[in-house]
Design a protein around this motif. Structure first.
Motif, mmCIF file in Angstrom:
data_model
loop_
_atom_site.group_PDB
_atom_site.id
_atom_site.type_symbol
_atom_site.label_atom_id
_atom_site.label_comp_id
_atom_site.label_asym_id
_atom_site.label_seq_id
_atom_site.Cartn_x
_atom_site.Cartn_y
_atom_site.Cartn_z
ATOM 1 N N THR A 1 0.783 -1.398 0.099
ATOM 2 C CA THR A 1 -0.018 -0.096 0.075
ATOM 3 C C THR A 1 0.901 1.039 0.075
ATOM 4 N N GLY A 2 2.013 1.334 0.942
ATOM 5 C CA GLY A 2 2.735 2.277 0.907
ATOM 6 C C GLY A 2 3.457 2.599 -0.507
ATOM 7 N N SER A 3 3.979 1.641 -1.125
ATOM 8 C CA SER A 3 4.575 1.541 -2.491
ATOM 9 C C SER A 3 3.318 2.306 -3.441
ATOM 10 N N ALA A 4 2.173 1.764 -3.433
ATOM 11 C CA ALA A 4 1.260 2.178 -4.157
ATOM 12 C C ALA A 4 0.981 3.844 -3.851
ATOM 13 N N ALA A 5 0.955 4.164 -2.824
ATOM 14 C CA ALA A 5 0.932 5.634 -2.532
ATOM 15 C C ALA A 5 1.982 6.409 -3.209
ATOM 16 N N VAL A 6 2.999 5.907 -3.364
ATOM 17 C CA VAL A 6 4.249 6.820 -4.080
ATOM 18 C C VAL A 6 3.669 6.679 -5.481
ATOM 19 N N LEU A 7 3.118 5.549 -6.013
ATOM 20 C CA LEU A 7 2.932 5.571 -7.663
ATOM 21 C C LEU A 7 1.458 6.499 -7.705
ATOM 22 N N ALA A 8 0.747 6.862 -6.683
ATOM 23 C CA ALA A 8 -0.341 7.670 -6.688
ATOM 24 C C ALA A 8 -0.037 9.110 -7.050
ATOM 25 N N PHE A 9 1.083 9.500 -6.265
ATOM 26 C CA PHE A 9 1.560 10.767 -6.231
ATOM 27 C C PHE A 9 2.290 10.954 -7.549
ATOM 28 N N GLY A 10 2.990 10.179 -8.422
ATOM 29 C CA GLY A 10 3.180 10.149 -9.568
ATOM 30 C C GLY A 10 2.297 10.688 -10.402
ATOM 31 N N VAL A 11 1.105 9.842 -10.302
ATOM 32 C CA VAL A 11 -0.035 10.149 -11.316
ATOM 33 C C VAL A 11 -0.626 11.555 -11.094
ATOM 34 N N VAL A 12 -0.739 12.090 -9.976
ATOM 35 C CA VAL A 12 -0.851 13.509 -9.693
ATOM 36 C C VAL A 12 0.190 14.391 -10.640
#
Length: 530
Positions: free
Chosen positions: A102-113
């Motif tokens: 989940t933590g790694s996915a959160a980093v990817l979400a910031f990249g999408v933003v």
């Protein structure tokens, strides 16, 4: 003792998990910086997100930032973005300790933003602008996953595994991975900044190579009496390094003059035109004294300055393209000027072609435009606030109508048309000053560009209005200095100023905010006479 040891271990692992998040965020930004060198510098996440934040910030908040931070508002925004990302990264690291994926996915979400912000910017070149943020986020997510793995991996002791929650996590593996990641990220960031700086170096070299031609129509000399010798008054001509700067560019564009092009097209254009920088230098140039003012300038504010500009008369270029003003049957009533950073400004065609010295400026106070003031070319239209007339880093002029298109600031509830209001300011004595009793010279500036200043008056407390002494006028497009010898008596006093423009209109007492078309009201200062 076991409980204390486990608590201390958990605290250490939690701290290192937060550090892992911070390292992952750092890696994401530096890798994105490196990738942006292959795309374009403006696609880097901090610049893209910062630009998107500026675009979506309400006008009132922007005015607040300008009032409180002045020209440092961009730095404050960048600092705020970096600090926010740092705090989020710390939180993501702690989250990842319990929920690694989940933590790694959160980093990817910031990249999408970040990618969405880059692609949605007005100057975006397409979906490729999202690559730096996405690639950086992938690198950050992988790094976080690896580092958290070192904090949760059991350690083998004497042929058996010791669980991480009992203090058996891989300390050595974590330190090696974290140190290597920090070093690699730093190198990636340095390389990215170096590569991104090359285009800036080309732009700097192109500016240094410019020799401005002598103007075909030079400005008349500034009258000797235009500058009053009163301590505390600003100079009549504002030096380039102190000239105000208000714009939305998070990073100042550095444009290579050799690669720059300007296109003129749109409604009522008989034939599209395109110009290089050298094309403009080869044309007959005009030189004019023009005072600029920002619509964000509050009553008595500092966002006004005067300079000697040199450039090409804009009306001549429009006529060559076949453009006619609306008063002569022209199809377009609005010019949309576009900057290299995607900013759009809307200017009335009639004002540009009514005979005033509207120009595409290439020089400022005897030198090529500074980068912060629009090099290689900017637009100027005397008598209009900058947000509808003074496009910096201009690269495109489209003829259209006010009905068909709303420019950047109009979409944010500012007025479509914005002639500069008659204003005046007391520069000395300063607010809350303590002059000594006797004759005190009160002085300042007044402006009503393209109408001129006819009279300035001073009032002490609730007394009658008294005429101030006007400095000699340069032109109707410049500000005008004034002074008043005040016989100051001891005690507290309020000094108020008002001006009358060349049409006979007296500056209004009514106070208005800067939105939607500029502030109004009388400027006052309170002083205590000793």
């Amino acid at each position: 003792m076991t409980t204390v040891r486990i608590t201390r271990t958990a605290l250490t692992r939690g701290t290192l998990a937060a550090l892992s998040g911070l390292l992952a965020g750092f890696a994401a930004l530096t890798v994105a910086e490196l990738v942006s060198a292959a795309v374009r510098p403006e696609a880097s996440p901090v610049t893209a997100v910062g630009g998107a934040a500026i675009d979506r910030t309400p006008a009132g908040v922007k005015d607040f930032a300008i009032r409180n931070f002045g020209e440092n508002d961009k730095f404050v925004l960048q600092l705020g973005i970096v600090l926010t990302l740092a705090l989020l990264a710390l939180a993501v690291g702690v989250l990842a300790l319990r929920h690694r994926r989940t933590g790694s996915a959160a980093v990817l979400a910031f990249g999408v933003v970040g990618a969405a912000s880059a692609v949605s910017r007005p100057d975006s070149t397409g979906i490729v602008d999202g690559l730096p943020s996405l690639v950086g986020a992938v690198a950050g997510a992988i790094l976080l996953y690896v580092l958290i793995g070192r904090l949760t991996r059991p350690r083998r002791i004497a042929g058996q595994e010791q669980e991480a929650h009992e203090g058996g996590w891989d300390r050595r593996g974590f330190l090696v991975a974290a140190t290597a990641a920090a070093a690699a990220s730093t190198v990636a960031g340095a390389i990215g900044r170096t590569l991104n700086g090359r285009s800036a170096q080309d732009a700097v070299a192109s500016r240094e190579a410019v020799t401005l031609p002598a103007p075909a129509s030079p400005a008349e000399p500034i009258p000797a009496g235009a500058q009053l010798r009163v301590p505390g008054l600003p100079p009549f001509t504002t030096p380039n390094n102190t000239f105000y700067r208000v714009d939305t560019a998070l990073v100042v564009p550095k444009v290579d003059a050799n690669a720059w092009r300007l296109r003129i097209h749109g409604k009522g254009v008989r034939r599209d035109l395109e110009f290089t920088y050298q094309d403009l230098l080869d044309r007959p140039l005009i030189e004019r004294e023009i005072t600029l003012c920002c619509v964000s300038n509050e009553v008595g504010g500092p966002y006004i300055g005067h300079a000697k500009w040199i450039g090409v008369r804009l009306a001549d270029l429009l006529k060559e393209a076949g453009v006619k003003p609306p008063s002569r049957g022209g199809r377009a009533d609005q010019i949309i000027a576009r900057s290299v950073d995607g900013m759009t400004l809307g200017t009335p065609v009639e004002d540009v072609m009514d005979g005033r010295d509207a120009m595409l400026a290439v020089g400022m106070n005897g030198e090529p435009l500074p980068f912060v003031h629009g090099f290689p070319v900017r637009m100027l239209v005397p008598g209009l606030y900058g947000y509808v007339s003074a496009c910096k880093w201009i690269e495109d002029i489209e003829l259209t109508t006010f009905d068909d298109y709303d420019a950047y600031w109009v979409k944010r509830k500012w007025a479509r048309k914005a002639p500069i209001k008659t204003q005046s300011r007391i520069d000395t004595p300063k607010p809350f000053g303590r002059p000594e009793a006797g004759t005190v010279m009160v002085a300042g500036v007044a402006w009503a560009q393209h109408r001129g200043i006819e009279k300035v008056e001073i009032r002490v407390d609730d007394g009658p209005w008294r005429p101030a002494q006007l400095a000699e006028e340069d032109t109707v497009d410049t500000w005008r200095q004034w002074s008043y010898p005040w016989k100051a008596a001891p005690g507290g006093h309020t000094l108020t100023v008002r001006a009358t423009d060349g049409t006979g209109e007296v500056q209004t007492e009514k106070r208005t905010k800067t939105v939607p078309d500029g502030a109004s009201g009388w400027h006052s200062v309170v002083v205590t006479v000793d």
